[in-house]
Design a protein around this motif. Structure first.
Motif, mmCIF file in Angstrom:
data_model
loop_
_atom_site.group_PDB
_atom_site.id
_atom_site.type_symbol
_atom_site.label_atom_id
_atom_site.label_comp_id
_atom_site.label_asym_id
_atom_site.label_seq_id
_atom_site.Cartn_x
_atom_site.Cartn_y
_atom_site.Cartn_z
ATOM 1 N N LYS A 3 0.848 -1.194 0.000
ATOM 2 C CA LYS A 3 0.000 0.000 0.000
ATOM 3 C C LYS A 3 0.886 1.247 0.000
ATOM 4 O O LYS A 3 1.043 1.939 1.014
ATOM 5 N N LEU A 4 1.483 1.508 -1.137
ATOM 6 C CA LEU A 4 2.376 2.637 -1.322
ATOM 7 C C LEU A 4 1.657 3.747 -2.077
ATOM 8 O O LEU A 4 0.921 3.482 -3.024
ATOM 9 N N GLY A 5 1.914 4.985 -1.666
ATOM 10 C CA GLY A 5 1.311 6.103 -2.364
ATOM 11 C C GLY A 5 1.669 6.116 -3.834
ATOM 12 O O GLY A 5 0.869 6.539 -4.681
ATOM 13 N N ALA A 6 2.869 5.609 -4.172
ATOM 14 C CA ALA A 6 3.331 5.604 -5.562
ATOM 15 C C ALA A 6 2.466 4.729 -6.460
ATOM 16 O O ALA A 6 2.511 4.863 -7.687
ATOM 17 N N ASN A 7 1.670 3.826 -5.886
ATOM 18 C CA ASN A 7 0.794 2.982 -6.690
ATOM 19 C C ASN A 7 -0.456 3.715 -7.175
ATOM 20 O O ASN A 7 -1.122 3.246 -8.111
ATOM 21 N N TYR A 8 -0.791 4.827 -6.543
ATOM 22 C CA TYR A 8 -2.111 5.415 -6.746
ATOM 23 C C TYR A 8 -2.137 6.553 -7.759
ATOM 24 O O TYR A 8 -3.020 6.609 -8.614
ATOM 25 N N ALA A 9 -1.183 7.478 -7.674
ATOM 26 C CA ALA A 9 -1.210 8.639 -8.565
ATOM 27 C C ALA A 9 -1.232 8.257 -10.047
ATOM 28 O O ALA A 9 -1.991 8.854 -10.829
ATOM 29 N N PRO A 10 -0.444 7.251 -10.498
ATOM 30 C CA PRO A 10 -0.471 6.915 -11.930
ATOM 31 C C PRO A 10 -1.801 6.351 -12.422
ATOM 32 O O PRO A 10 -2.031 6.287 -13.632
ATOM 33 N N CYS A 11 -2.660 5.926 -11.492
ATOM 34 C CA CYS A 11 -3.943 5.336 -11.885
ATOM 35 C C CYS A 11 -5.047 6.381 -12.073
ATOM 36 O O CYS A 11 -6.121 6.063 -12.578
ATOM 37 N N VAL A 12 -4.780 7.615 -11.655
ATOM 38 C CA VAL A 12 -5.823 8.640 -11.710
ATOM 39 C C VAL A 12 -6.140 9.041 -13.147
ATOM 40 O O VAL A 12 -7.307 9.218 -13.518
ATOM 41 N N LEU A 36 -9.781 9.108 -14.972
ATOM 42 C CA LEU A 36 -10.396 10.296 -15.577
ATOM 43 C C LEU A 36 -10.801 10.022 -17.018
ATOM 44 O O LEU A 36 -11.861 10.473 -17.477
ATOM 45 N N ASP A 37 -9.970 9.283 -17.734
ATOM 46 C CA ASP A 37 -10.309 8.920 -19.118
ATOM 47 C C ASP A 37 -11.576 8.071 -19.153
ATOM 48 O O ASP A 37 -12.461 8.285 -19.989
ATOM 49 N N ALA A 38 -11.664 7.098 -18.240
ATOM 50 C CA ALA A 38 -12.863 6.257 -18.171
ATOM 51 C C ALA A 38 -14.084 7.085 -17.801
ATOM 52 O O ALA A 38 -15.176 6.906 -18.363
ATOM 53 N N ALA A 39 -13.918 8.009 -16.853
ATOM 54 C CA ALA A 39 -15.031 8.860 -16.424
ATOM 55 C C ALA A 39 -15.545 9.727 -17.567
ATOM 56 O O ALA A 39 -16.753 9.985 -17.682
ATOM 57 N N SER A 40 -14.644 10.173 -18.432
ATOM 58 C CA SER A 40 -15.067 11.004 -19.567
ATOM 59 C C SER A 40 -15.948 10.233 -20.541
ATOM 60 O O SER A 40 -16.672 10.818 -21.329
ATOM 61 N N ARG A 41 -15.875 8.905 -20.441
ATOM 62 C CA ARG A 41 -16.712 8.056 -21.301
ATOM 63 C C ARG A 41 -17.899 7.473 -20.538
ATOM 64 O O ARG A 41 -18.592 6.584 -21.031
ATOM 65 N N GLY A 42 -18.114 7.951 -19.308
ATOM 66 C CA GLY A 42 -19.310 7.572 -18.559
ATOM 67 C C GLY A 42 -19.146 6.397 -17.620
ATOM 68 O O GLY A 42 -20.143 5.826 -17.165
ATOM 69 N N GLU A 81 -7.799 -6.011 -10.615
ATOM 70 C CA GLU A 81 -8.529 -5.237 -9.616
ATOM 71 C C GLU A 81 -9.492 -4.281 -10.300
ATOM 72 O O GLU A 81 -9.464 -4.108 -11.521
ATOM 73 N N VAL A 82 -10.345 -3.643 -9.484
ATOM 74 C CA VAL A 82 -11.277 -2.649 -9.999
ATOM 75 C C VAL A 82 -11.009 -1.335 -9.272
ATOM 76 O O VAL A 82 -11.205 -1.246 -8.059
ATOM 77 N N GLY A 83 -10.529 -0.333 -10.007
ATOM 78 C CA GLY A 83 -10.170 0.929 -9.369
ATOM 79 C C GLY A 83 -9.116 0.687 -8.317
ATOM 80 O O GLY A 83 -8.034 0.168 -8.591
ATOM 81 N N THR A 84 -9.420 1.022 -7.062
ATOM 82 C CA THR A 84 -8.521 0.755 -5.937
ATOM 83 C C THR A 84 -9.091 -0.345 -5.049
ATOM 84 O O THR A 84 -8.806 -0.405 -3.851
#
Length: 397
Positions: A224-233, A237-243, A259-262
Motif C-alpha cells: 500500500k504505497l502512495g506511488a501505486n495510486y497517482a499513476p492510476c488517476v 479520468l479517461d474512463a469517467a469522460s466516457r461515462g 482489480e477494480v479501481g482501488t
C-alpha cells in the motif's frame, strides 16, 4: 559519475545494515504516550454533511523514528500541519506508505476497530519493502485506540457511518540523492465518514482497461504505497469522460482481470462442468493488494456459503471468460471490495466499446450475493454479531 554511484551505494549499504541491527534500537512503546489536548475543539458535523476524507478529528498521533535511536516518544497532539524540510526524501523518492481501516460505535457506545491486526501486518510489509522502519503491531494498535477514545465523539453511531483511520509512514531524511532514509515519521489521522460514493449503495459501470497497467509481477502492487495510486488517476479520468465510474484493470496477453479501481474484484459465475456457482477473485501472487475486506469476504464465503452449491476460487479469470459467461447466461454478479466502500456492486463492464451486462436483482442496485456480504460484514463491524475480528475499546464518560 561512477565514483558518485559507488559512494551512494556504500551509503545505502551502510544504512541498510543499521536496519538489520534494529533490535538494539528503541522499540515502539505505547506506554510512553504523551497527550496534548486541543484548546480549540472542532464542530462535529451532522452525518449528512460528511464527505469522505474531508473532515478530521481534533487530534492526531505522531511518532518519530531515527536509525540511530529507534522509535521516539509517541504523542497525541492537536490536528495540524507537519513541518518538513523541502529536501525530505518523501517528496523526491516516494518513501511513503499508508493504511486504511475503520472503527465503529456499537449499540453500547463502545468503539470497535475492525481487524486492525491485518492492517498492521500489511503496513509492516510495505515498510520493509521500501526500507522504512517496522514496528510492533500491537503497540501501534493500542496507540490508535487511545486516539479513538480521545476523539470518540466524532465516531458516528448510525449504520453506514464510521471512523476512517489513516496511519501513514514517511521518510523524512533531508538531502537529495537516493539512499535509505535515516529518519522517518509515523502519523495517524482520523476522519468521520459516510458512504464512499455520493450516490450511496448503487451499482457502477466499469471500463476494462488494457492500455494502462496498475501493477505487474515483481512490482509492488501488493503493497500500500502512495506511488501505486497517482499513476492510476489519469486512466480513471479517461474512463469517467466516457461515462464509467472506475477502471477494471486487465493484465497480460490473456487479459487477466486483476482489480477494480482501488478495490479487489469478485465475480460470481455458473460453473458448467460441476453445475455449481463459482465465486472468483484474483490470487495473491504479489500483484494484487492483500485486501482486508477481500480476506473477510473469502473467510465468510468459505464459512457460510453452502459447499454443495458454491466453489470459492482464488484464480485469474479473463475478461473474455466473463464476456463468454455473460453471453451464455452464466454470469451471476460482480462487485468490488475495499475498506472504504466495503462492497461496490457492478452492473456493466465495457470492453473495447462492447457492453457486458452484469445481472442485478430486479428493482435493486446489487445482486443477492453482494448484498449478503455487505450485511454479514456490517453485522460484524457494528458488533451485532460477535467475533474476534474487532478490537473493542470502552469509552470513558
Amino acid at each position: 559519475m561512477f565514483s558518485s554511484y559507488l559512494r551512494s551505494s556504500k551509503a545505502i549499504f551502510k544504512t541498510t545494515s543499521r536496519t538489520r541491527m534494529s533490535s538494539s534500537l528503541a522499540p515502539l512503546d505505547a506506554t510512553k504516550l504523551k497527550i496534548t489536548k486541543t484548546t480549540s475543539p472542532k464542530e462535529k458535523l451532522p452525518n449528512d454533511k460528511l464527505v469522505f476524507g474531508q473532515t478530521f478529528t481534533d487530534h492526531m498521533l505522531q511518532i518519530p523514528f531515527s536509525f540511530k535511536k529507534g522509535w521516539g516518544t509517541p504523542e497525541i497532539v492537536p490536528y495540524g500541519p507537519l513541518s518538513l524540510d523541502p529536501s525530505s526524501c518523501v517528496f523526491h523518492y516516494a518513501f511513503e506508505l499508508f493504511e486504511g481501516l475503520k472503527a465503529y460505535k456499537d449499540k453500547n457506545g463502545d468503539i470497535r476497530m475492525f481487524r486492525p491486526d491485518k492492517n498492521m501486518a500489511r503496513m509492516n510489509k510495505s515498510a520493509d519493502r521500501i526500507c522504512l522502519p517496522t514496528f510492533d503491531s500491537e503497540q501501534l494498535t493500542d496507540l490508535i485506540g487511545e486516539l479513538l477514545k480521545l476523539d470518540h465523539r466524532f465516531i458516528p453511531s448510525e449504520k453506514g457511518y464510521s471512523m476512517y483511520i489513516r496511519p501513514t509512514l514517511i521518510g523524512t531524511s533531508p538531502g537529495l540523492g537516493v539512499h535509505t532514509p535515516d529518519e522517518a515519521l509515523l502519523f495517524v489521522i482520523c476522519s468521520p465518514v459516510g458512504p464512499y460514493y455520493k450516490t450511496g449503495f448503487k451499482a457502477v459501470k466499469l471500463e476494462a482497461t488494457d492500455y494502462a497497467t496498475r501493477a505487474w509481477p515483481g512490482g509492488v502492487g501488493d503493497k500500500k504505497l502512495g506511488a501505486n495510486y497517482a499513476p492510476c488517476v489519469k486512466p480513471q479520468l479517461d474512463a469517467a469522460s466516457r461515462g464509467y465510474q472506475q477502471n477494471l484493470w486487465l493484465f497480460g496477453p490473456e487479459k487477466n482481470v486483476t482489480e477494480v479501481g482501488t478495490m479487489n474484484f469478485f465475480v460470481a459465475m455458473k460453473d458448467s462442468k460441476t453445475g455449481k456457482n463459482e465465486l472468483v477473485t484474483a490470487p495473491l501472487d504479489g500483484t494484487i493488494l492483500e485486501g482486508v475486506t477481500r480476506d473477510s469476504i473469502l473467510s465468510l464465503a468459505r464459512e457460510r456459503l453452502n459447499p454443495d452449491e458454491w466453489i470459492i476460487s482464488e484464480r485469474y479469470c479473463t475478461i473474455n471468460e466473463i464476456k463468454d459467461k455473460a453471453e451464455k447466461g452464466e454470469l451471476l454478479e460482480a462487485f468490488g471490495s475495499g475498506t472504504a466502500a466495503i462492497v461496490s456492486p457492478i452492473k456493466e463492464i465495457s470492453y473495447h466499446g462492447e457492453a457486458i451486462n452484469v445481472p442485478l436483482t430486479p428493482g435493486e442496485e446489487s445482486g443477492p450475493l453482494t448484498k449478503q456480504f455487505l450485511t454479514w460484514i456490517q453485522e460484524l463491524q457494528y458488533g451485532e454479531v460477535e467475533s474476534d475480528w474487532s478490537k473493542v475499546y470502552k469509552v470513558e464518560n
